[in-house]
Design a protein around this motif. Sequence first.
Motif, PDB file in Angstrom:
ATOM      1  N   TYR A 269      41.184  44.661  32.260  1.00  0.00           N
ATOM      2  CA  TYR A 269      41.024  44.535  33.703  1.00  0.00           C
ATOM      3  C   TYR A 269      40.879  45.879  34.412  1.00  0.00           C
ATOM      4  O   TYR A 269      40.182  45.957  35.434  1.00  0.00           O
ATOM      5  CB  TYR A 269      42.221  43.779  34.310  1.00  0.00           C
ATOM      6  CG  TYR A 269      42.533  42.467  33.628  1.00  0.00           C
ATOM      7  CD1 TYR A 269      41.513  41.602  33.218  1.00  0.00           C
ATOM      8  CD2 TYR A 269      43.841  42.077  33.389  1.00  0.00           C
ATOM      9  CE1 TYR A 269      41.790  40.407  32.586  1.00  0.00           C
ATOM     10  CE2 TYR A 269      44.136  40.875  32.767  1.00  0.00           C
ATOM     11  CZ  TYR A 269      43.117  40.043  32.356  1.00  0.00           C
ATOM     12  OH  TYR A 269      43.401  38.865  31.731  1.00  0.00           O
ATOM     13  N   ASN A 270      41.519  46.928  33.902  1.00  0.00           N
ATOM     14  CA  ASN A 270      41.454  48.220  34.583  1.00  0.00           C
ATOM     15  C   ASN A 270      40.081  48.871  34.480  1.00  0.00           C
ATOM     16  O   ASN A 270      39.835  49.919  35.076  1.00  0.00           O
ATOM     17  CB  ASN A 270      42.540  49.166  34.071  1.00  0.00           C
ATOM     18  CG  ASN A 270      42.397  49.467  32.581  1.00  0.00           C
ATOM     19  OD1 ASN A 270      41.467  48.989  31.912  1.00  0.00           O
ATOM     20  ND2 ASN A 270      43.307  50.248  32.058  1.00  0.00           N
TER      21      ASN A 270
ATOM     22  N   GLU B 229      35.255  46.867  37.919  1.00  0.00           N
ATOM     23  CA  GLU B 229      35.031  47.358  39.282  1.00  0.00           C
ATOM     24  C   GLU B 229      35.156  46.221  40.291  1.00  0.00           C
ATOM     25  O   GLU B 229      35.790  46.361  41.336  1.00  0.00           O
ATOM     26  CB  GLU B 229      33.647  47.996  39.381  1.00  0.00           C
ATOM     27  CG  GLU B 229      33.309  48.533  40.762  1.00  0.00           C
ATOM     28  CD  GLU B 229      31.934  49.174  40.809  1.00  0.00           C
ATOM     29  OE1 GLU B 229      31.437  49.420  41.923  1.00  0.00           O
ATOM     30  OE2 GLU B 229      31.340  49.419  39.729  1.00  0.00           O
ATOM     31  N   ARG B 230      34.563  45.072  39.952  1.00  0.00           N
ATOM     32  CA  ARG B 230      34.672  43.887  40.804  1.00  0.00           C
ATOM     33  C   ARG B 230      34.301  42.660  39.972  1.00  0.00           C
ATOM     34  O   ARG B 230      33.680  42.773  38.910  1.00  0.00           O
ATOM     35  CB  ARG B 230      33.757  43.975  42.024  1.00  0.00           C
ATOM     36  CG  ARG B 230      32.278  44.020  41.696  1.00  0.00           C
ATOM     37  CD  ARG B 230      31.425  44.099  42.952  1.00  0.00           C
ATOM     38  NE  ARG B 230      30.005  44.086  42.638  1.00  0.00           N
ATOM     39  CZ  ARG B 230      29.281  45.161  42.365  1.00  0.00           C
ATOM     40  NH1 ARG B 230      29.869  46.356  42.335  1.00  0.00           N
ATOM     41  NH2 ARG B 230      27.986  45.050  42.091  1.00  0.00           N
TER      42      ARG B 230
ATOM     43  N   HIS C 166      43.834  37.892  40.472  1.00  0.00           N
ATOM     44  CA  HIS C 166      42.712  38.274  41.337  1.00  0.00           C
ATOM     45  C   HIS C 166      42.760  39.753  41.712  1.00  0.00           C
ATOM     46  O   HIS C 166      41.724  40.379  41.890  1.00  0.00           O
ATOM     47  CB  HIS C 166      42.680  37.406  42.599  1.00  0.00           C
ATOM     48  CG  HIS C 166      43.952  37.397  43.369  1.00  0.00           C
ATOM     49  ND1 HIS C 166      44.958  36.497  43.086  1.00  0.00           N
ATOM     50  CD2 HIS C 166      44.406  38.163  44.385  1.00  0.00           C
ATOM     51  CE1 HIS C 166      45.969  36.716  43.925  1.00  0.00           C
ATOM     52  NE2 HIS C 166      45.660  37.709  44.708  1.00  0.00           N
ATOM     53  N   ASP C 167      43.962  40.314  41.846  1.00  0.00           N
ATOM     54  CA  ASP C 167      44.064  41.746  42.145  1.00  0.00           C
ATOM     55  C   ASP C 167      43.635  42.593  40.953  1.00  0.00           C
ATOM     56  O   ASP C 167      42.934  43.605  41.110  1.00  0.00           O
ATOM     57  CB  ASP C 167      45.495  42.104  42.544  1.00  0.00           C
ATOM     58  CG  ASP C 167      45.871  41.568  43.918  1.00  0.00           C
ATOM     59  OD1 ASP C 167      44.953  41.390  44.744  1.00  0.00           O
ATOM     60  OD2 ASP C 167      47.065  41.305  44.147  1.00  0.00           O
ATOM     61  N   GLU C 168      44.067  42.193  39.761  1.00  0.00           N
ATOM     62  CA  GLU C 168      43.750  42.958  38.553  1.00  0.00           C
ATOM     63  C   GLU C 168      42.246  42.988  38.267  1.00  0.00           C
ATOM     64  O   GLU C 168      41.714  43.989  37.798  1.00  0.00           O
ATOM     65  CB  GLU C 168      44.502  42.372  37.353  1.00  0.00           C
ATOM     66  CG  GLU C 168      45.990  42.664  37.315  1.00  0.00           C
ATOM     67  CD  GLU C 168      46.800  41.761  38.235  1.00  0.00           C
ATOM     68  OE1 GLU C 168      46.177  40.930  38.954  1.00  0.00           O
ATOM     69  OE2 GLU C 168      48.035  41.877  38.242  1.00  0.00           O
TER      70      GLU C 168
ATOM     71  N   ASN D 247      39.921  42.472  40.567  1.00  0.00           N
ATOM     72  CA  ASN D 247      39.210  42.779  41.818  1.00  0.00           C
ATOM     73  C   ASN D 247      38.334  41.619  42.272  1.00  0.00           C
ATOM     74  O   ASN D 247      37.151  41.784  42.599  1.00  0.00           O
ATOM     75  CB  ASN D 247      38.360  44.043  41.648  1.00  0.00           C
ATOM     76  CG  ASN D 247      39.208  45.280  41.482  1.00  0.00           C
ATOM     77  OD1 ASN D 247      40.169  45.489  42.219  1.00  0.00           O
ATOM     78  ND2 ASN D 247      38.883  46.106  40.496  1.00  0.00           N
ATOM     79  N   TYR D 248      38.933  40.438  42.276  1.00  0.00           N
ATOM     80  CA  TYR D 248      38.237  39.236  42.737  1.00  0.00           C
ATOM     81  C   TYR D 248      38.501  39.064  44.224  1.00  0.00           C
ATOM     82  O   TYR D 248      39.645  39.192  44.673  1.00  0.00           O
ATOM     83  CB  TYR D 248      38.726  38.010  41.965  1.00  0.00           C
ATOM     84  CG  TYR D 248      37.942  36.750  42.271  1.00  0.00           C
ATOM     85  CD1 TYR D 248      36.767  36.464  41.585  1.00  0.00           C
ATOM     86  CD2 TYR D 248      38.380  35.844  43.240  1.00  0.00           C
ATOM     87  CE1 TYR D 248      36.041  35.315  41.857  1.00  0.00           C
ATOM     88  CE2 TYR D 248      37.661  34.700  43.511  1.00  0.00           C
ATOM     89  CZ  TYR D 248      36.489  34.433  42.818  1.00  0.00           C
ATOM     90  OH  TYR D 248      35.767  33.298  43.101  1.00  0.00           O
TER      91      TYR D 248
END
Length: 214
Positions: free
Chosen positions: A116-117, A120-121, A179-181, A183-184
Amino acid sequence: MKDEPLYVFPPKLSRTEKQAKALNDLAEHRKMSKQMYRNLILAGVIFALSLFVKFIIIKILLILLAAGNAAVGIILYRYYTLSRDTRLYTRIYPDRLEHLQKLGLMGDMLKVTLYYNEVERSSQDGRGNMCFKLKKCVKSQFAKVDKKGAESPYQLKDNLAVLKFIDTKAKLTLIDKLHDEINYPKKNYNVITDDDDYYSKEDMEWDQLHKHGL
């Protein structure tokens, strides 16, 4: 010790659940087989009729229609067979996603390990597939797996990974819990507070129970 996944597909089933699933899969397979044979029979009938037609244009149209019916039946059956492949899996971890999906109609697979890191999105396309735009691809891995199980490197186009989930709950787990991880774009809903819920003096007199007219 390996970290525990947040979600796994296919899930572990009890003996009773495995039997029920096997019966359901068998019924679905018979249904798709019948549909394919109906398309092939119809294609054969249309082709036979074309042999008795003297006009070239109509003959060609009938042959094309027969070929189209046959192709649709075979492609739908092939797509169904690949989507039911027991090798397909999805494992969602707090830091990464491990996923295996079909790649085309020839039996090849796409094996994915997505961190996940490095995302970008993320978003969904018109077909409901999850799209991950990568800002880098260092730890994340993508490989093509052929029918014999041999792996070869798979190159993403424009650093965009499009993942198809046959299990809807897996996609919802990503969107709701991570969703944060990933970038959703999480939707923000307006929260109604007591300050927003204003009642005039006339409203209070009209609605003695303060039920907003309900």
